[in-house]
Design a protein around this motif. Structure first.
Motif, PDB file in Angstrom:
ATOM      1  N   LEU A  95       0.835  -1.216   0.000  1.00 43.31           N
ATOM      2  CA  LEU A  95       0.000   0.000   0.000  1.00 43.31           C
ATOM      3  C   LEU A  95       0.865   1.260   0.000  1.00 43.31           C
ATOM      4  O   LEU A  95       0.541   2.238  -0.672  1.00 43.31           O
ATOM      5  CB  LEU A  95      -0.914   0.034   1.228  1.00 43.31           C
ATOM      6  CG  LEU A  95      -2.254  -0.687   1.135  1.00 43.31           C
ATOM      7  CD1 LEU A  95      -3.041  -0.496   2.425  1.00 43.31           C
ATOM      8  CD2 LEU A  95      -3.074  -0.178  -0.047  1.00 43.31           C
ATOM      9  N   LEU A  96       1.942   1.249   0.739  1.00 42.08           N
ATOM     10  CA  LEU A  96       2.761   2.456   0.897  1.00 42.08           C
ATOM     11  C   LEU A  96       3.850   2.596  -0.155  1.00 42.08           C
ATOM     12  O   LEU A  96       4.480   3.651  -0.253  1.00 42.08           O
ATOM     13  CB  LEU A  96       3.409   2.459   2.295  1.00 42.08           C
ATOM     14  CG  LEU A  96       2.414   2.684   3.437  1.00 42.08           C
ATOM     15  CD1 LEU A  96       3.096   2.437   4.783  1.00 42.08           C
ATOM     16  CD2 LEU A  96       1.864   4.107   3.400  1.00 42.08           C
ATOM     17  N   SER A  97       4.045   1.558  -0.952  1.00 40.33           N
ATOM     18  CA  SER A  97       5.143   1.569  -1.920  1.00 40.33           C
ATOM     19  C   SER A  97       4.926   2.603  -3.015  1.00 40.33           C
ATOM     20  O   SER A  97       3.821   2.782  -3.517  1.00 40.33           O
ATOM     21  CB  SER A  97       5.265   0.178  -2.546  1.00 40.33           C
ATOM     22  OG  SER A  97       6.006   0.247  -3.733  1.00 40.33           O
ATOM     23  N   GLY A  98       5.992   3.278  -3.390  1.00 34.80           N
ATOM     24  CA  GLY A  98       5.927   4.285  -4.439  1.00 34.80           C
ATOM     25  C   GLY A  98       5.612   3.708  -5.809  1.00 34.80           C
ATOM     26  O   GLY A  98       5.187   4.432  -6.713  1.00 34.80           O
ATOM     27  N   SER A  99       5.791   2.415  -5.982  1.00 33.53           N
ATOM     28  CA  SER A  99       5.560   1.813  -7.298  1.00 33.53           C
ATOM     29  C   SER A  99       4.256   1.012  -7.354  1.00 33.53           C
ATOM     30  O   SER A  99       4.038   0.234  -8.273  1.00 33.53           O
ATOM     31  CB  SER A  99       6.739   0.910  -7.666  1.00 33.53           C
ATOM     32  OG  SER A  99       6.938  -0.054  -6.656  1.00 33.53           O
ATOM     33  N   HIS A 100       3.405   1.226  -6.360  1.00 36.64           N
ATOM     34  CA  HIS A 100       2.134   0.507  -6.355  1.00 36.64           C
ATOM     35  C   HIS A 100       0.949   1.462  -6.451  1.00 36.64           C
ATOM     36  O   HIS A 100       1.121   2.669  -6.571  1.00 36.64           O
ATOM     37  CB  HIS A 100       2.061  -0.395  -5.116  1.00 36.64           C
ATOM     38  CG  HIS A 100       2.912  -1.626  -5.254  1.00 36.64           C
ATOM     39  ND1 HIS A 100       2.435  -2.819  -5.720  1.00 36.64           N
ATOM     40  CD2 HIS A 100       4.230  -1.819  -5.008  1.00 36.64           C
ATOM     41  CE1 HIS A 100       3.412  -3.700  -5.745  1.00 36.64           C
ATOM     42  NE2 HIS A 100       4.510  -3.125  -5.321  1.00 36.64           N
ATOM     43  N   SER A 101      -0.264   0.890  -6.388  1.00 35.62           N
ATOM     44  CA  SER A 101      -1.439   1.637  -6.854  1.00 35.62           C
ATOM     45  C   SER A 101      -1.917   2.785  -5.961  1.00 35.62           C
ATOM     46  O   SER A 101      -2.487   3.749  -6.476  1.00 35.62           O
ATOM     47  CB  SER A 101      -2.602   0.665  -7.104  1.00 35.62           C
ATOM     48  OG  SER A 101      -2.879  -0.062  -5.922  1.00 35.62           O
ATOM     49  N   TYR A 102      -1.705   2.703  -4.658  1.00 34.55           N
ATOM     50  CA  TYR A 102      -2.193   3.788  -3.801  1.00 34.55           C
ATOM     51  C   TYR A 102      -1.439   5.078  -4.111  1.00 34.55           C
ATOM     52  O   TYR A 102      -2.048   6.133  -4.299  1.00 34.55           O
ATOM     53  CB  TYR A 102      -2.054   3.416  -2.317  1.00 34.55           C
ATOM     54  CG  TYR A 102      -2.416   4.543  -1.355  1.00 34.55           C
ATOM     55  CD1 TYR A 102      -1.450   5.085  -0.502  1.00 34.55           C
ATOM     56  CD2 TYR A 102      -3.693   5.075  -1.310  1.00 34.55           C
ATOM     57  CE1 TYR A 102      -1.763   6.123   0.377  1.00 34.55           C
ATOM     58  CE2 TYR A 102      -4.010   6.117  -0.435  1.00 34.55           C
ATOM     59  CZ  TYR A 102      -3.050   6.630   0.400  1.00 34.55           C
ATOM     60  OH  TYR A 102      -3.356   7.663   1.265  1.00 34.55           O
ATOM     61  N   LYS A 103      -0.123   4.981  -4.187  1.00 33.08           N
ATOM     62  CA  LYS A 103       0.676   6.176  -4.491  1.00 33.08           C
ATOM     63  C   LYS A 103       0.389   6.662  -5.916  1.00 33.08           C
ATOM     64  O   LYS A 103       0.350   7.860  -6.178  1.00 33.08           O
ATOM     65  CB  LYS A 103       2.183   5.886  -4.322  1.00 33.08           C
ATOM     66  CG  LYS A 103       2.598   5.735  -2.856  1.00 33.08           C
ATOM     67  CD  LYS A 103       2.446   7.045  -2.095  1.00 33.08           C
ATOM     68  CE  LYS A 103       2.607   6.928  -0.595  1.00 33.08           C
ATOM     69  NZ  LYS A 103       3.990   6.950  -0.122  1.00 33.08           N
ATOM     70  N   PHE A 104       0.178   5.721  -6.845  1.00 36.52           N
ATOM     71  CA  PHE A 104      -0.160   6.088  -8.229  1.00 36.52           C
ATOM     72  C   PHE A 104      -1.474   6.861  -8.240  1.00 36.52           C
ATOM     73  O   PHE A 104      -1.608   7.880  -8.939  1.00 36.52           O
ATOM     74  CB  PHE A 104      -0.272   4.825  -9.096  1.00 36.52           C
ATOM     75  CG  PHE A 104      -0.447   5.121 -10.564  1.00 36.52           C
ATOM     76  CD1 PHE A 104      -1.714   5.387 -11.095  1.00 36.52           C
ATOM     77  CD2 PHE A 104       0.632   5.132 -11.424  1.00 36.52           C
ATOM     78  CE1 PHE A 104      -1.882   5.663 -12.441  1.00 36.52           C
ATOM     79  CE2 PHE A 104       0.472   5.411 -12.783  1.00 36.52           C
ATOM     80  CZ  PHE A 104      -0.789   5.676 -13.287  1.00 36.52           C
ATOM     81  N   PHE A 105      -2.445   6.379  -7.455  1.00 31.46           N
ATOM     82  CA  PHE A 105      -3.745   7.058  -7.355  1.00 31.46           C
ATOM     83  C   PHE A 105      -3.569   8.502  -6.866  1.00 31.46           C
ATOM     84  O   PHE A 105      -4.163   9.444  -7.411  1.00 31.46           O
ATOM     85  CB  PHE A 105      -4.661   6.253  -6.426  1.00 31.46           C
ATOM     86  CG  PHE A 105      -5.712   7.066  -5.722  1.00 31.46           C
ATOM     87  CD1 PHE A 105      -5.585   7.364  -4.368  1.00 31.46           C
ATOM     88  CD2 PHE A 105      -6.810   7.563  -6.400  1.00 31.46           C
ATOM     89  CE1 PHE A 105      -6.531   8.136  -3.716  1.00 31.46           C
ATOM     90  CE2 PHE A 105      -7.762   8.335  -5.752  1.00 31.46           C
ATOM     91  CZ  PHE A 105      -7.629   8.625  -4.410  1.00 31.46           C
ATOM     92  N   LEU A 106      -2.731   8.699  -5.857  1.00 36.84           N
ATOM     93  CA  LEU A 106      -2.510  10.055  -5.323  1.00 36.84           C
ATOM     94  C   LEU A 106      -1.846  10.952  -6.372  1.00 36.84           C
ATOM     95  O   LEU A 106      -2.226  12.127  -6.535  1.00 36.84           O
ATOM     96  CB  LEU A 106      -1.652   9.990  -4.053  1.00 36.84           C
ATOM     97  CG  LEU A 106      -2.284   9.326  -2.831  1.00 36.84           C
ATOM     98  CD1 LEU A 106      -1.292   9.286  -1.665  1.00 36.84           C
ATOM     99  CD2 LEU A 106      -3.568  10.028  -2.395  1.00 36.84           C
ATOM    100  N   GLN A 107      -0.879  10.393  -7.086  1.00 34.62           N
ATOM    101  CA  GLN A 107      -0.197  11.171  -8.134  1.00 34.62           C
ATOM    102  C   GLN A 107      -1.177  11.535  -9.261  1.00 34.62           C
ATOM    103  O   GLN A 107      -1.140  12.634  -9.816  1.00 34.62           O
ATOM    104  CB  GLN A 107       0.970  10.370  -8.711  1.00 34.62           C
ATOM    105  CG  GLN A 107       2.153  10.250  -7.772  1.00 34.62           C
ATOM    106  CD  GLN A 107       3.067   9.101  -8.114  1.00 34.62           C
ATOM    107  OE1 GLN A 107       2.877   8.379  -9.103  1.00 34.62           O
ATOM    108  NE2 GLN A 107       4.072   8.880  -7.285  1.00 34.62           N
ATOM    109  N   LEU A 108      -2.045  10.601  -9.569  1.00 35.39           N
ATOM    110  CA  LEU A 108      -3.051  10.808 -10.608  1.00 35.39           C
ATOM    111  C   LEU A 108      -4.026  11.911 -10.191  1.00 35.39           C
ATOM    112  O   LEU A 108      -4.381  12.799 -10.992  1.00 35.39           O
ATOM    113  CB  LEU A 108      -3.804   9.491 -10.829  1.00 35.39           C
ATOM    114  CG  LEU A 108      -4.782   9.388 -11.984  1.00 35.39           C
ATOM    115  CD1 LEU A 108      -4.068   9.601 -13.310  1.00 35.39           C
ATOM    116  CD2 LEU A 108      -5.446   8.007 -11.972  1.00 35.39           C
TER     117      LEU A 108
END
Lengths: 146, 108
Positions: A95-108
């Motif tokens: 969940l907290l990884s920069g290369s996974h979907s939660y962080k991608f969602f925030l960047q998006l």
């Protein structure tokens, strides 16, 4: 003959004791009500955040984003501190990884300012299931015998 | 009091086999069922989201982000299934030892 039976009885009793102790070391941590409660709380707050992503600009949602992210971080640290709990810890690390979907969602969200209603709904579905997996694992651990 | 070690061993063997059949079959069945369910969900997600992308309900980046989320879901599920299996093994071990202990103590 009697001495032999007595020795056999002693042997069997000893074997029972050895088996009892040898079998005690578990492979995974026991169920933890605090960990379960944390996971449920994160699920609720994360789903609310995903709702907000379609109605609120990223910059206006900073406080809510921080709250959810910190909740996940706390859950991960709690999990890391327990023995035999690496699988649950790995779930939070994803969940907290920069290369996974939660962080991608925030960047998006930051990039688009607001997500489409369709994206918000779809993300809620998948992240809901992701959190359910974390909850399912915790709930599936053996309960401590009283 | 005489102890028939052969009878003890035969009794334990029978009970352990019965216990293993019941508990391990359940573990395997649940794992297969969960995997099938997840596969169906991922497939349905892909079909629906591809349609949404075609209709302009999702941007390309949102579609990509959702694909990544599904990949994470698969990974999460693998971790969950691994953990549930370990918990089952722990419970199974305890159960086997209890079967052995109960069998032997009833015969000593």
């Amino acid at each position: 003959m009697k001495r032999m039976e007595s020795r056999l009885r002693t042997f069997l009793t000893g074997l029972l004791i050895v088996i009892s102790f040898a079998g005690c070391k578990p492979l995974i941590a026991l169920y933890d009500a605090s960990a379960y409660s944390q996971a449920v709380s994160i699920k609720v707050d994360l789903l609310n955040l995903l709702d907000k992503a379609a109605t609120t600009e990223f910059t206006a949602a900073n406080a809510d984003i921080s709250m959810v992210t910190i909740e996940i971080q706390k859950a991960m640290e709690y999990s890391k501190g327990k023995d035999l709990n690496s699988l649950s810890t790995s779930q939070y690390e994803i969940l907290l990884s920069g290369s996974h979907s939660y962080k991608f969602f925030l960047q998006l969200w930051e990039k688009e300012k607001k997500l489409s209603k369709g994206a918000s709904t779809e993300y809620k579905e998948t992240f809901g299931m992701i959190m359910d997996k974390i909850i399912q694992l915790e709930n599936g651990k053996n309960k401590e015998k009283k | 009091m005489s102890i028939d070690i052969q009878t003890i061993i035969s009794t334990i063997e029978g009970k352990v086999v019965d216990y293993a059949k019941t508990n391990l079959t359940e573990l395997a069945t649940n794992a297969v069922s969960d995997a099938q369910g997840l596969f169906a969900t991922i497939k349905s997600n892909l079909v629906r989201r591809t349609q949404m992308l075609a209709e302009g309900q999702l941007t390309k980046d949102e579609f990509a982000g959702l694909l990544l989320a599904d990949a994470d879901l698969v990974q999460m599920d693998a971790l969950t299934q691994a953990g549930l299996a370990l918990a089952k093994i722990d419970a199974f071990k305890q159960g086997i030892f209890q079967v052995i202990i109960d069998s032997v103590t009833s015969m000593i």
